[in-house]
Design an enzyme around this catalytic site. Structure first.
Site, PDB file in Angstrom:
ATOM      1  CD  GLU A  38      -2.771   1.248   2.431  1.00 50.58           C
ATOM      2  OE1 GLU A  38      -2.742   0.339   3.286  1.00 50.58           O
ATOM      3  OE2 GLU A  38      -3.498   2.254   2.507  1.00 50.58           O
ATOM      4  NE  ARG A 264       3.778  -7.771  10.939  1.00 51.43           N
ATOM      5  CZ  ARG A 264       3.169  -7.065   9.980  1.00 51.43           C
ATOM      6  NH1 ARG A 264       2.164  -7.567   9.319  1.00 51.43           N
ATOM      7  NH2 ARG A 264       3.560  -5.839   9.701  1.00 51.43           N
ATOM      8  CE  LYS A 274       2.951   0.180   4.975  1.00 54.14           C
ATOM      9  NZ  LYS A 274       2.471  -0.007   3.586  1.00 54.14           N
TER      10      LYS A 274
HETATM   11  P1  ATP Z   1       2.211  -1.918   8.114  1.00 58.16           P
HETATM   12  O1  ATP Z   1       1.461  -2.808   9.051  1.00 58.16           O
HETATM   13  O2  ATP Z   1       3.595  -1.576   8.533  1.00 58.16           O
HETATM   14  O3  ATP Z   1       1.438  -0.733   7.631  1.00 58.16           O
HETATM   15  P2  ATP Z   1       1.406  -3.391   5.869  1.00 58.16           P
HETATM   16  O4  ATP Z   1       1.381  -4.861   6.006  1.00 58.16           O
HETATM   17  O5  ATP Z   1       0.092  -2.702   5.948  1.00 58.16           O
HETATM   18  O6  ATP Z   1       2.473  -2.826   6.861  1.00 58.16           O
HETATM   19  P3  ATP Z   1       1.685  -3.306   3.080  1.00 58.16           P
HETATM   20  O7  ATP Z   1       2.158  -2.194   2.237  1.00 58.16           O
HETATM   21  O8  ATP Z   1       0.257  -3.684   3.024  1.00 58.16           O
HETATM   22  O9  ATP Z   1       2.093  -2.936   4.552  1.00 58.16           O
HETATM   23  O10 ATP Z   1       2.597  -4.580   2.882  1.00 58.16           O
HETATM   24  C1  ATP Z   1       2.857  -5.145   1.628  1.00 58.16           C
HETATM   25  C2  ATP Z   1       3.199  -6.592   1.817  1.00 58.16           C
HETATM   26  O11 ATP Z   1       4.308  -6.726   2.711  1.00 58.16           O
HETATM   27  C3  ATP Z   1       2.041  -7.343   2.434  1.00 58.16           C
HETATM   28  O12 ATP Z   1       1.864  -8.536   1.722  1.00 58.16           O
HETATM   29  C4  ATP Z   1       2.471  -7.599   3.840  1.00 58.16           C
HETATM   30  O13 ATP Z   1       1.951  -8.808   4.312  1.00 58.16           O
HETATM   31  C5  ATP Z   1       4.000  -7.636   3.718  1.00 58.16           C
HETATM   32  N1  ATP Z   1       4.607  -7.240   4.981  1.00 58.16           N
HETATM   33  C6  ATP Z   1       4.402  -6.102   5.672  1.00 58.16           C
HETATM   34  N2  ATP Z   1       5.086  -6.106   6.822  1.00 58.16           N
HETATM   35  C7  ATP Z   1       5.764  -7.277   6.872  1.00 58.16           C
HETATM   36  C8  ATP Z   1       6.660  -7.884   7.815  1.00 58.16           C
HETATM   37  N3  ATP Z   1       6.998  -7.276   8.954  1.00 58.16           N
HETATM   38  N4  ATP Z   1       7.167  -9.103   7.518  1.00 58.16           N
HETATM   39  C9  ATP Z   1       6.844  -9.719   6.371  1.00 58.16           C
HETATM   40  N5  ATP Z   1       6.017  -9.209   5.443  1.00 58.16           N
HETATM   41  C10 ATP Z   1       5.469  -8.001   5.680  1.00 58.16           C
HETATM   42 MG    MG Z   2      -1.418  -3.741   4.464  1.00 54.47          MG
END
Ligand code: ATP
Ligand code: MG
Length: 566
Positions: A38, A264, A274
């Site tokens: 995102e 994760r 984020k």
């Molecule tokens: P945040 O919770 O930090 O906002 P998010 O998961 O919403 O992170 P996205 O931009 O949606 O952020 O993430 C893109 C991809 O990266 C998703 O498939 C998510 O599952 C993966 N991802 C995000 N954080 C992690 C992590 N700590 N370890 C492994 N994969 C991750």
């Molecule tokens: Mg997300």
């Protein structure tokens, strides 16, 4: 949660096993994965795990991996993030070729599918407020209650949904919900929201839309449109999988993707959210998204972490299905592993003390040959100017040396690396009694750093010629969060911030060859650590970041078999 020990770097994790079986048994001809960020922030080291997994699988199995921006929430998304995400992905070593997609490209099709659900009695427009919907949802132990609008005729819902799209209602006035089961044990199936009204400019579709699909509605359908075979995400989406499947089952989608979840990445002393990273930036706790203390890929890059070190780390961590916390020392260990092989050695003095070699001819300049990497002769050597006045590290001198201090002291001889042996004759002090200069003599027979008579001083120091030294600022970093588990036990996360996470040293001196070093080129300052030029550098005002110290406590603990209880 347990602290994770490194698995062996073999790549046979459970997701790769699933992919291999699906190909072997003919369920898929080719594997298609996607990385779906995102664009509401910069990528962090947690994303690197997902990236290496998705792009890695595509590469290893001869398939492809799409980059898809999951841009369904226009209030938090920006073009700046889209550009940064692409740059970070490329830097990490991955390429999506022509397969760049945006969920927003599918808005029209998603809208049609929402209409399809309404027509088939599987979705309805709900007039309840967000607050009322929450109240009706129930809990883990109590079923939800049906909305009074749940059984409104499909035609009425269709009319209202069209008017939502046309902009007739304010934000939050109505939503479109799936009509599944308010008594479902899985709360995600209790008539989840599929569309909400948001009068917001979208970075790509501008003002074309004022209804936007939720993540749950957009994600699986986007996967299906693109022909994604394995939709790999993190564990928090496990409970969403029944909804993912329900939507795929009830829509005329062109393909049938499956969702798989993995744990994760969590790191000690680090926050990978984020939302929190944005707060750190907005509240000025750091210099920006790419601050060298940030766990963002842009921060790690600025700090001098090589992409190969991050990829090695992700391989060491492996892919599992149970949540855990990895020691940040493991990341540092992986990065040192790369830097130790690749980073050229250089001389820099962070806390300078003047040395005058009294018997060395005034005005004479000698170029001494210094190896770039004593452990790798193929790295070659460089010429470093040696003169009568030099800078050495202040803590390489002790007026009254303690036991086991083998460096310079009055009457004692040390080796200046690759140059000469020098002996200290006198320490000159200022009025306050502080040592300001060392008067030394040298042995011309030791040129290059070895004595013909075979004598070997116990100490070898790095040095910089005072006449040639280039002044620099050097920034040292420590963990951004003091606690290994920031915000644990109900503490305020920001109370765990480390007030000493950045130390700025001014008045440092580096050897002349470092003046033109481009940002991102990490070197080893001999005996001090790994450093790289910071982009804040300007001609005549160099700034270096300390990437890492030389000491690898993680490797030491591992050798002692103690890291798993740390
Ligand atoms: P945040 O919770 O930090 O906002 P998010 O998961 O919403 O992170 P996205 O931009 O949606 O952020 O993430 C893109 C991809 O990266 C998703 O498939 C998510 O599952 C993966 N991802 C995000 N954080 C992690 C992590 N700590 N370890 C492994 N994969 C991750
Ligand atoms: Mg997300």
């Amino acid at each position: 949660m347990s602290i994770q020990t490194p698995s062996s770097p073999e790549r046979g994790d459970f997701i790769r096993e699933i992919v291999a079986a699906d190909l072997r048994e003919g369920r898929h001809q080719t594997v298609v994965t996607r990385f779906p960020p995102e664009p509401n922030g910069y990528l962090h080291i947690g994303h690197a795990k997902s990236i290496c997994l998705n792009f890695g699988i595509a590469r290893e199995f001869g398939g492809r991996c799409h980059l898809r921006f999951d841009d369904t929430n226009p209030t938090r998304e920006e073009q700046e993030y889209i550009d940064a995400i692409e740059a970070d992905l490329r830097w990490l070593g991955f390429d999506w070729g022509e397969h760049l997609y945006y969920a927003s490209d599918y808005f029209e099709r998603l809208y049609d599918w929402a209409v399809h659900l309404v027509r088939t009695g599987k979705a309805y427009v709900d007039d309840l407020t967000a607050e009322e919907i929450r109240e009706h949802r129930g809990t883990f132990t109590e079923p939800g209650r049906e909305s009074p609008w749940r059984d409104r005729p499909a035609d009425e819902s269709l009319g209202l949904f069209a008017r939502m799209r046309a902009g007739e209602f304010p934000d939050g006035a109505r939503v479109l919900r799936a009509r599944i089961d308010m008594a479902a044990a899985n709360i995600n199936l209790r008539d989840p929201v599929l569309y909400r009204i948001l009068h917001a400019e979208h970075p790509r579709t501008g003002g074309a839309w004022c209804v936007y699909p939720t993540y749950d509605f957009a994600h699986g359908q986007s996967d299906a449109i693109e022909g994604v075979t394995h939709s790999i995400c993190t564990l928090e989406f496990e409970d969403h999988r029944p909804l993912y499947d329900w939507l795929i089952d009830n829509l005329p989608v062109p393909s049938r993707p499956h969702q798989y979840e993995f744990a994760r990445l969590n790191l000690t002393h680090t926050v990978l959210s984020k939302r929190v990273l944005l707060r750190l930036v907005d509240e000025g706790h750091v210099r920006g998204w790419d601050d060298p203390r940030m766990p963002t890929l842009s921060g790690l890059r600025r700090r001098g972490f090589p992409a190969a070190g991050i990829r090695d780390f992700v391989t060491m961590v492996g892919v599992a299905k149970a949540d855990n916390v990895v020691e940040v020392g493991m990341l540092e260990h992986a990065v040192r592993g790369v830097l130790n092989r690749t980073a050229p050695r250089r001389f820099a003095v962070l806390d300078p003390l003047k040395v005058v070699v009294e018997d060395y001819p005034e005005g004479q300049v000698e170029e001494v040959e210094v190896p770039n990497n004593p452990e790798d002769p193929s790295a070659g050597s460089r010429r470093v100017p040696f003169t009568r006045e030099l800078w050495i590290e202040r803590d390489d001198f002790m007026e009254e040396p303690v036991r086991k201090f083998f460096r310079l002291a009055p009457g004692r001889e040390v080796r200046l690396r690759s140059a000469y042996f020098v002996a200290c004759r006198e320490a000159v002090k200022d009025a306050a009694g502080r040592v300001v200069e060392l008067r030394c003599t040298y042995d011309p027979a030791t040129r290059g750093g070895d004595a013909p008579d075979g004598r070997r001083p116990k100490g070898t120091l790095h040095w910089v010629s005072a006449a040639h030294a280039v002044p620099a600022e050097v920034r040292l970093y420590d963990y951004l969060f003091r606690s290994p588990h920031p915000g644990a036990d109900g503490r305020d996360l920001f109370a765990d911030l480390n007030p000493d996470s950045e130390t700025v040293l001014s008045g440092c001196f580096v050897e002349p060859s470092l003046a033109g070093l481009p940002a991102g080129e990490t070197v080893q300052f001999e005996r001090l650590g790994y450093f790289c030029p910071d982009p804040d550098s300007a001609p005549g005002a160099l700034v270096f970041d300390r990437t890492l110290t030389l000491r690898d406590t993680w490797a030491k603990l591992q050798a002692q078999g103690r890291h798993d209880t740390a």
